[in-house]
Scaffold this active site. Structure first.
Site, PDB file in Angstrom:
ATOM      1  N   GLN A   1       0.713  -1.378   0.292  1.00 28.91           N
ATOM      2  CA  GLN A   1       0.242   0.190  -0.064  1.00 28.91           C
ATOM      3  C   GLN A   1       1.030   0.961   0.047  1.00 28.91           C
ATOM      4  OE1 GLN A   1      -3.469  -0.526   3.332  1.00 28.91           O
ATOM      5  NE2 GLN A   1      -2.015  -2.212   3.423  1.00 28.91           N
TER       6      GLN A   1
ATOM      7  N   VAL B   1       3.920   4.240  -0.675  1.00 20.13           N
ATOM      8  CA  VAL B   1       4.248   5.279  -2.346  1.00 20.13           C
ATOM      9  C   VAL B   1       5.231   5.402  -2.559  1.00 20.13           C
ATOM     10  CG1 VAL B   1       1.598   5.447  -2.949  1.00 20.13           C
ATOM     11  CG2 VAL B   1       2.898   7.328  -1.608  1.00 20.13           C
ATOM     12  N   ASP B   2       5.950   4.575  -1.561  1.00 20.16           N
ATOM     13  CA  ASP B   2       7.002   5.398  -1.226  1.00 20.16           C
ATOM     14  C   ASP B   2       8.778   5.110  -1.934  1.00 20.16           C
ATOM     15  OD1 ASP B   2       8.055   3.355   0.406  1.00 20.16           O
ATOM     16  OD2 ASP B   2       7.445   3.664   1.999  1.00 20.16           O
TER      17      ASP B   2
ATOM     18  N   HIS C   1      -1.484   1.030  -4.198  1.00 22.15           N
ATOM     19  CA  HIS C   1      -2.153   2.663  -4.044  1.00 22.15           C
ATOM     20  C   HIS C   1      -1.437   3.576  -4.545  1.00 22.15           C
ATOM     21  CE1 HIS C   1      -4.195   1.307  -0.132  1.00 22.15           C
ATOM     22  NE2 HIS C   1      -4.524   0.924  -1.244  1.00 22.15           N
TER      23      HIS C   1
ATOM     24  N   CYS D   1      -0.331  14.586 -16.433  1.00 18.09           N
ATOM     25  CA  CYS D   1      -1.566  15.690 -16.373  1.00 18.09           C
ATOM     26  C   CYS D   1      -2.512  15.183 -16.590  1.00 18.09           C
ATOM     27  CB  CYS D   1      -1.089  16.715 -17.201  1.00 18.09           C
ATOM     28  SG  CYS D   1      -1.257  16.352 -18.843  1.00 18.09           S
TER      29      CYS D   1
ATOM     30  N   CYS E   1       1.815  22.239 -18.133  1.00 19.39           N
ATOM     31  CA  CYS E   1       2.840  20.666 -18.771  1.00 19.39           C
ATOM     32  C   CYS E   1       3.188  21.439 -19.496  1.00 19.39           C
ATOM     33  CB  CYS E   1       1.205  19.854 -18.699  1.00 19.39           C
ATOM     34  SG  CYS E   1       1.532  18.278 -19.890  1.00 19.39           S
TER      35      CYS E   1
ATOM     36  N   ASN F   1       1.763  -7.328  12.947  1.00 22.43           N
ATOM     37  CA  ASN F   1       1.166  -5.743  12.410  1.00 22.43           C
ATOM     38  C   ASN F   1       1.303  -5.039  14.226  1.00 22.43           C
ATOM     39  OD1 ASN F   1      -0.348  -2.677  11.965  1.00 22.43           O
ATOM     40  ND2 ASN F   1      -1.266  -2.969  13.016  1.00 22.43           N
TER      41      ASN F   1
ATOM     42  N   SER G   1       7.412  -4.802  13.118  1.00 20.11           N
ATOM     43  CA  SER G   1       8.475  -6.044  12.536  1.00 20.11           C
ATOM     44  C   SER G   1       9.489  -6.081  11.367  1.00 20.11           C
ATOM     45  CB  SER G   1       8.053  -6.057  10.531  1.00 20.11           C
ATOM     46  OG  SER G   1       8.255  -4.372   9.894  1.00 20.11           O
TER      47      SER G   1
END
Length: 351
Positions: free
Chosen positions: A129, A131-132, A160, A168, A219, A291, A310
């Site tokens: 999940q 986005v890094d 995600h 754009c 753009c 978790n 973890s």
């Protein structure tokens, strides 16, 4: 349009104080047995990246850490009116200042332990999940050319999206680093502010004044096509936005192709993640969860929960699963000796 931020049911939050805890050695043994037979799909969340200095959205009690958290929703970001432009100014100013720490973040011990399990095919598929891009960094850093773009795309599904690309409204794509340069050129005062942050290694409590003065560049590809367009969006799924159908279908296939599902570092507050756990249970697959704190899966029959971070055990688990290969394979050995442990300060405000 009414869109809300996903949360955990109050009944789950109220029951969090009754969580059963086990020792690290017992947790390591259980996870080793779970992973030992291989063909495990892993689902990760924000808790996995905390040791890399990236804050999780929720604390140990399952609630949002920042009670004043006000995300920008998808319909606000793409709104073509003047009000929508204001939302984009707010988003891109904060994102401009908040992106460099994410861009420069390094994989932690959990990322590298999972990378070792991926490299040895114990975990053929990983769904994140986050986005890094840190799962990708871990594999590329240790295994180099063994993990090219095609293999990485097959092994890691970004449920995600990713912060590292921007497009754009007409679909023109650009690397986030280049888009950051466009923002810098259009907003020299903000660049000075950001440069000072980098020089002093500080994270400001407040952003510079003047969201309404922040300039979002047009753009260039749209200009070539004789139209002006400054509606840009990172390739991240916003609240109120649907996950693309092909990503949803791929996530289900990744669960179906596995023999068991391991969930790490997520409360499963978003349904896009929770439905993958439900799908695994419907298919009668063993499910284990690692978790800290309450999660949406608490109380679900068929889910074995370990309440533990973890980073405290996963490297030992990987070594136990891999046995002699953990010391004899130089790539795997390097992975299991790599990774930072640098969680963000407890009082750090969210960006």
């Amino acid at each position: 349009m009414r869109v809300s931020v996903p949360g955990l049911p109050q009944a789950i939050l109220s029951a969090s104080s009754t969580r059963k805890r086990i020792s690290p050695s017992e947790a390591t043994l259980r996870l080793t047995e779970f992973l030992g037979k291989g063909n495990v799909t892993v689902l990760t969340g924000a808790g996995v990246s905390v040791d890399s200095g990236i804050r999780a959205y929720r604390g140990d009690d399952g609630r949002y850490m920042n009670p004043n958290y006000k995300p920008i929703f998808y319909h606000e970001l793409i709104d073509e009116t003047e009000k929508g432009y204001s939302f984009r100014q707010r988003y891109w100013l904060r994102s401009y200042l908040g992106y460099p720490p994410v861009r420069d973040s390094l994989p932690n011990t959990t990322h590298f332990a999972l990378a070792a399990l991926q490299h040895t095919s114990i975990v053929p598929r990983l769904i994140t999940q986050n986005v890094d891009g840190l799962h990708h960094k871990a594999l590329r850093h240790a295994a180099g050319f063994d993990w090219g773009p095609s293999r990485l795309q097959h092994a890691i599904l970004e449920l995600h999206g990713t912060l590292h690309r921007v497009h754009c409204k007409f679909g023109h794509n650009v690397d986030r680093g280049l888009f950051q340069d466009w923002l810098s050129a259009a907003n020299p005062e903000c660049k000075e502010f950001a440069d000072e942050m980098e020089r002093t290694s500080t994270q400001p409590r407040t952003n510079p004044d003047g969201d309404n003065d922040f300039i979002i560049p047009d753009c260039p590809s749209c200009l070539v096509e004789n139209r002006r367009n400054s509606i840009h969006k990172p390739e991240v799924i916003f609240f109120g936005e649907s996950i693309p159908q092909h990503i949803k279908e791929r996530s289900f296939r990744d669960v179906e192709a596995s023999d068991r599902l391991l969930v790490i570092g997520t409360t499963l507050a978003t349904y896009s993640a929770f439905r993958l756990l439900k799908h695994a249970l419907e298919l009668k697959k063993p499910v284990m969860m690692l978790n800290v704190g309450p999660s949406r899966a608490d109380g679900s029959p068929g889910v074995e929960k370990i309440d533990m971070a973890s980073g405290s055990i996963i490297r030992d688990v990987a070594r136990a699963v891999l046995g002699t290969r953990a010391v004899e394979d130089p790539v795997v050995k390097n992975m299991l000796e790599s990774g930072i442990v640098k969680p963000p300060p407890l009082d750090q405000d969210g960006v």
